[in-house]
Scaffold this motif. Structure first.
Motif, PDB file in Angstrom:
ATOM      1  N   HIS A 141       0.837  -1.221   0.000  1.00  0.00           N
ATOM      2  CA  HIS A 141       0.000   0.000   0.000  1.00  0.00           C
ATOM      3  C   HIS A 141       0.861   1.256   0.000  1.00  0.00           C
ATOM      4  O   HIS A 141       2.037   1.218   0.342  1.00  0.00           O
ATOM      5  N   HIS A 145       0.709   5.152   1.844  1.00  0.00           N
ATOM      6  CA  HIS A 145       0.010   5.812   2.945  1.00  0.00           C
ATOM      7  C   HIS A 145      -0.853   6.914   2.352  1.00  0.00           C
ATOM      8  O   HIS A 145      -0.438   7.595   1.414  1.00  0.00           O
ATOM      9  N   GLU A 187       7.509   5.337   7.432  1.00  0.00           N
ATOM     10  CA  GLU A 187       7.329   4.148   8.273  1.00  0.00           C
ATOM     11  C   GLU A 187       8.686   3.479   8.442  1.00  0.00           C
ATOM     12  O   GLU A 187       9.553   3.609   7.575  1.00  0.00           O
ATOM     13  N   TYR A 244      10.366  -0.339   8.971  1.00  0.00           N
ATOM     14  CA  TYR A 244      10.168  -1.790   8.949  1.00  0.00           C
ATOM     15  C   TYR A 244      11.457  -2.428   9.484  1.00  0.00           C
ATOM     16  O   TYR A 244      12.559  -2.075   9.059  1.00  0.00           O
ATOM     17  N   HIS A 290       4.842   0.186  -0.270  1.00  0.00           N
ATOM     18  CA  HIS A 290       5.704  -0.856   0.300  1.00  0.00           C
ATOM     19  C   HIS A 290       4.994  -2.198   0.372  1.00  0.00           C
ATOM     20  O   HIS A 290       3.812  -2.275   0.701  1.00  0.00           O
ATOM     21  N   HIS A 343      -4.103   4.054   4.992  1.00  0.00           N
ATOM     22  CA  HIS A 343      -3.625   3.113   3.978  1.00  0.00           C
ATOM     23  C   HIS A 343      -4.395   3.307   2.672  1.00  0.00           C
ATOM     24  O   HIS A 343      -5.604   3.431   2.690  1.00  0.00           O
TER      25      HIS A 343
HETATM   26 ZN    ZN Z   1       2.574   1.160   5.684  1.00  0.00          ZN
END
Ligand code: ZN
Ligand code: F6R
Length: 193
Positions: free
Chosen positions: A93, A95, A102, A104, A141, A163
């Motif tokens: 998705h 944002h 974000e 990860y 991502h 999202h």
């Molecule tokens: Zn995300």
């Protein structure tokens, strides 16, 4: 300011073996039938649904919401497996909010983090336990599990990010990760060209 219950520090406990933490507010599951549109081999999708609709990934979630902030934690556990020759992966998705990044953090398993912008920039980062990637705003991502065991990663983001799935659902990322001669390979996604 008078502090409310949610304004005090709060911890959850992460289980590295299982790739889960507790307490958690929510668990979401994604099966092949929830994700059919993202895999290129639709015959393989139908066959898998017919054979029991296997679990592809789970998301464990906690929103550390306070009176002034909205920092969320999501842990994703992607099962090993393929739909046809394409490895299991998250939907992927953008944002909704254009200024929201974000982080990860790969805990277990190996694979790829695919990222791209609407302008056609694309990056595939090879992932192994310990890799931490900062996903800047406006980069879509998706994570792909190419290992033979679950891939687990932790995500930290703001709830305000939101999202947006539609652009990815329709056409996918610029590249797909498929198995060729027993090895993962990145190939052009023909739906995009
Ligand atoms: Zn995300
Ligand atoms: C939140 C985030 C992750 C994903 C999760 C599942 O912004 O990026 O918590 O939501 O890994 O992936 P999707 O949402 O693409 O199904």
């Amino acid at each position: 300011m008078t502090l409310k219950k949610e304004d005090f520090p709060f911890s959850v406990q992460f289980d590295f073996e299982r790739g889960e933490f507790s307490p958690k507010e929510k668990t979401a599951t994604r099966r092949i039938s929830d994700l059919g549109m993202i895999f290129h081999d639709k015959v393989a999708v139908e066959l898998l649904i017919h054979q029991g609709d296997p679990l592809v990934y789970e998301i464990f979630y906690y929103g550390f919401k306070t009176s002034l902030s909205d920092m969320a934690l999501g842990t994703t556990r992607i099962q090993p497996g393929k739909t046809g020759d394409e490895y299991y992966m998250t939907k992927g998705h953008f944002h909704e909010a254009l200024d929201q990044p974000e982080i990860y953090f790969c805990i277990k398993g190996e694979g790829y983090l695919l990222m791209e912008t609407l302008d056609g920039e694309f990056q595939a980062v090879k992932w192994k336990p310990g890799t931490i990637t900062h996903i800047p705003p406006m980069w879509a991502h998706r994570v792909v599990n190419t290992s033979s065991s679950p891939l687990v990663f932790v995500a930290s983001y703001h709830l305000a990010a939101g999202h947006s799935y539609e652009p990815i659902e329709e056409k996918g990322f610029l590249k797909r990760v498929i198995e060729r001669n027993g090895k993962p390979q990145l190939v052009q996604n023909n739906q995009r060209f």
